[in-house]
Design an enzyme around this catalytic site. Sequence first.
Site, PDB file in Angstrom:
ATOM      1  N   LYS A   1      85.970  77.748  38.014  1.00 51.23           N
ATOM      2  CA  LYS A   1      85.313  76.696  37.236  1.00 51.23           C
ATOM      3  C   LYS A   1      85.847  75.313  37.603  1.00 51.23           C
ATOM      4  O   LYS A   1      85.135  74.319  37.501  1.00 51.23           O
ATOM      5  CB  LYS A   1      85.522  76.960  35.744  1.00 51.23           C
ATOM      6  CG  LYS A   1      84.770  78.165  35.208  1.00 51.23           C
ATOM      7  CD  LYS A   1      83.274  77.997  35.407  1.00 51.23           C
ATOM      8  CE  LYS A   1      82.487  79.094  34.781  1.00 51.23           C
ATOM      9  NZ  LYS A   1      82.398  78.981  33.326  1.00 51.23           N
ATOM     10  N   LYS A   2      87.098  75.256  38.036  1.00 47.08           N
ATOM     11  CA  LYS A   2      87.686  73.970  38.402  1.00 47.08           C
ATOM     12  C   LYS A   2      87.235  73.498  39.785  1.00 47.08           C
ATOM     13  O   LYS A   2      87.592  72.396  40.200  1.00 47.08           O
ATOM     14  CB  LYS A   2      89.214  74.056  38.356  1.00 47.08           C
ATOM     15  CG  LYS A   2      89.774  74.116  36.944  1.00 47.08           C
ATOM     16  CD  LYS A   2      91.275  74.175  36.940  1.00 47.08           C
ATOM     17  CE  LYS A   2      91.852  74.080  35.534  1.00 47.08           C
ATOM     18  NZ  LYS A   2      91.418  75.148  34.635  1.00 47.08           N
ATOM     19  N   LEU A   3      86.449  74.294  40.487  1.00 51.31           N
ATOM     20  CA  LEU A   3      85.839  73.817  41.723  1.00 51.31           C
ATOM     21  C   LEU A   3      84.683  72.876  41.456  1.00 51.31           C
ATOM     22  O   LEU A   3      84.078  72.353  42.397  1.00 51.31           O
ATOM     23  CB  LEU A   3      85.358  75.012  42.561  1.00 51.31           C
ATOM     24  CG  LEU A   3      86.463  75.897  43.153  1.00 51.31           C
ATOM     25  CD1 LEU A   3      85.859  77.113  43.830  1.00 51.31           C
ATOM     26  CD2 LEU A   3      87.324  75.108  44.137  1.00 51.31           C
TER      27      LEU A   3
END
Length: 623
Positions: A146-148
């Site tokens: 998700k942090k991509l």
Amino acid sequence: GLLMALDVPQERGLGHLDQRYLDGLEVCRFPLLPFLQPLPLDWMYLLYTIMFLGALGIMLGCCYRLSCVAFLCPYWYLFLLDKTSWNNHSYLYGLLGFQLALLGADRYGSVDGLFRPQKRNAHVPLWNYALLRAQVFIVYFIAGLKKLDGDWVGGFSMGSLARHWLFSPFRLVLSEEQTSLLVVHGGGLVLDLSAGFLLFFDATRPLALVFVTYFHCMNSQLFSIGMFSYTMLATNGLFCRPEWPRGLLARCPPWLRGVLPSTKPPQPSPDCHYKGRGARGGLQPRQHLAAAFTILYRWGGYRGPSPCDHPPCAPQGYNNWTNGLYGYSWDMMVHSRFHQHVKITYRDGLTGEVGYLKPGVFTQSRRWRDHADMLKQYSACLSRLLPRYNVSQPRLYFDVWVSINERFQQRLVDPRVDLVRAPWSPWTPTPWLFPLLVDLSPWRQRLQELEAQLDGHTDAVFIADFPGLHLENFVSEDLGNTSLRVLRGQVLVELVEQQQNHSLNEGQGMQLPAGQYHKVHTVSSEPSCYMYLYVNTTALELERNLTRLRELRDRVRNGTERSPLPPELRPILGEPPPAGVPLDPVVSLFLRREQREQRRERESSPAQRLRRFLRRKFFLFRR
């Protein structure tokens, strides 16, 4: 919030409704399923007691299966009862409780082992460990995926976090912007993506334990997330060799081992399959089921957060600006929101009377502002309650302005739609939900540059609005220097009291009168972007007066002030005010600030800070 905070709820609306909520007479709730309702208060106390006893039984390994059921059923009932309290952490606790109900976690050091010899110090099937390790791996890895997201990689999700004192060592060699981009966002991305892999392998596990321990200890100080950081610290032991507690206890003094779990090798268990060790027979049906369940659970977890959070498999009615049912998606800290303005307008269906409600009336939660499903539930609840206050067949219109990850403030829902009668379904997109203006995302760098050019007394609010809509705003009299400047598109500024209209194009601006309403209409064919610049002249004048008092006190103390102080200013020297002379409000504020600064100096020693830190942690664990 001084600029955009409308005071119409008190002037033209029902401003007395909060007391009804405080008295417990009327409350709006947000369950996942409409038929879920809280039990009477006494029964809720009983439910909490059962859940507590279940958790205690799991911890002690006492009546283990029954304890798992006693914890799990009330927990999921309470979890589904209130969507406003959902987060990834509470969802994780429910999943771990479900897994523990299927596992043999009462084989070592348990009360059940004292009374059932076949369980005492017995082997645990490897799939038990595989299931728990997979769950913890999913928490790390999916959070990393998700942090991509471009907002996280670009450093916009947690832009102000680098100012925290925990990052002071990094700011010795990096600027605040570099600390935010490289340490907060870059470090968080790398750690979440790699932590599960590093913990899995023996060669990299010591390094991983150091980093994840440091990571969770930092999180416990940065965020108010309850026990999650400590829970994740406890899961580190799942990745170590299963016999590590036995080796740890073997190092205890001999006189203490008598009351500790056994350090002898474990006995065989009928739940395990011992291939090549003289095992009798093949795999049992329950072992086939256990293997199938472990594989399916792993596949479901790696396939996507459960339930999956992207179309077409996700219920699209729950998708807002961020896809997925919040609390199920493992998108921890990826999105930060700032609400500038929320207005609730009601219209009487019979008389046509228009009024305003205080946002959040009949509820203590604020999460309904971000989710279409909760807005629909909230409007339905208000439509049932308002007839008791002589508002017949109410129509409700919500105007919610929010900025996500440092973008422009923009509308979330269409303020022209009556949400009481508006359609909503979990299986179709919400038609009255405005899209996020992602085309304006590149403006964020420009907005930061504009804010950097402001002095310490000027603040800015950046607005983006859709064509055909307008923003009604009230400039407080405290904001004596407020202006509006167009960054993109074309707007029409309507001064309500003066009955004047001013057309502004890109790059143009105007001064706004204080103490009056105005409306900003977007007349261009594309979304307009504009900014408010305002100075709180009242606060600025107050700060100047406080500075003059401080300078006057210093001159009196060092003997450079020749003229005597008037009686109303004598208290700044520590003298009591003269009898019959009221204390000036500015002098009173000055004295309070001086007391706070003196108290802060007294409590700034390392011992005092350590005491406050331990006190906060004590109250956290007690709660």
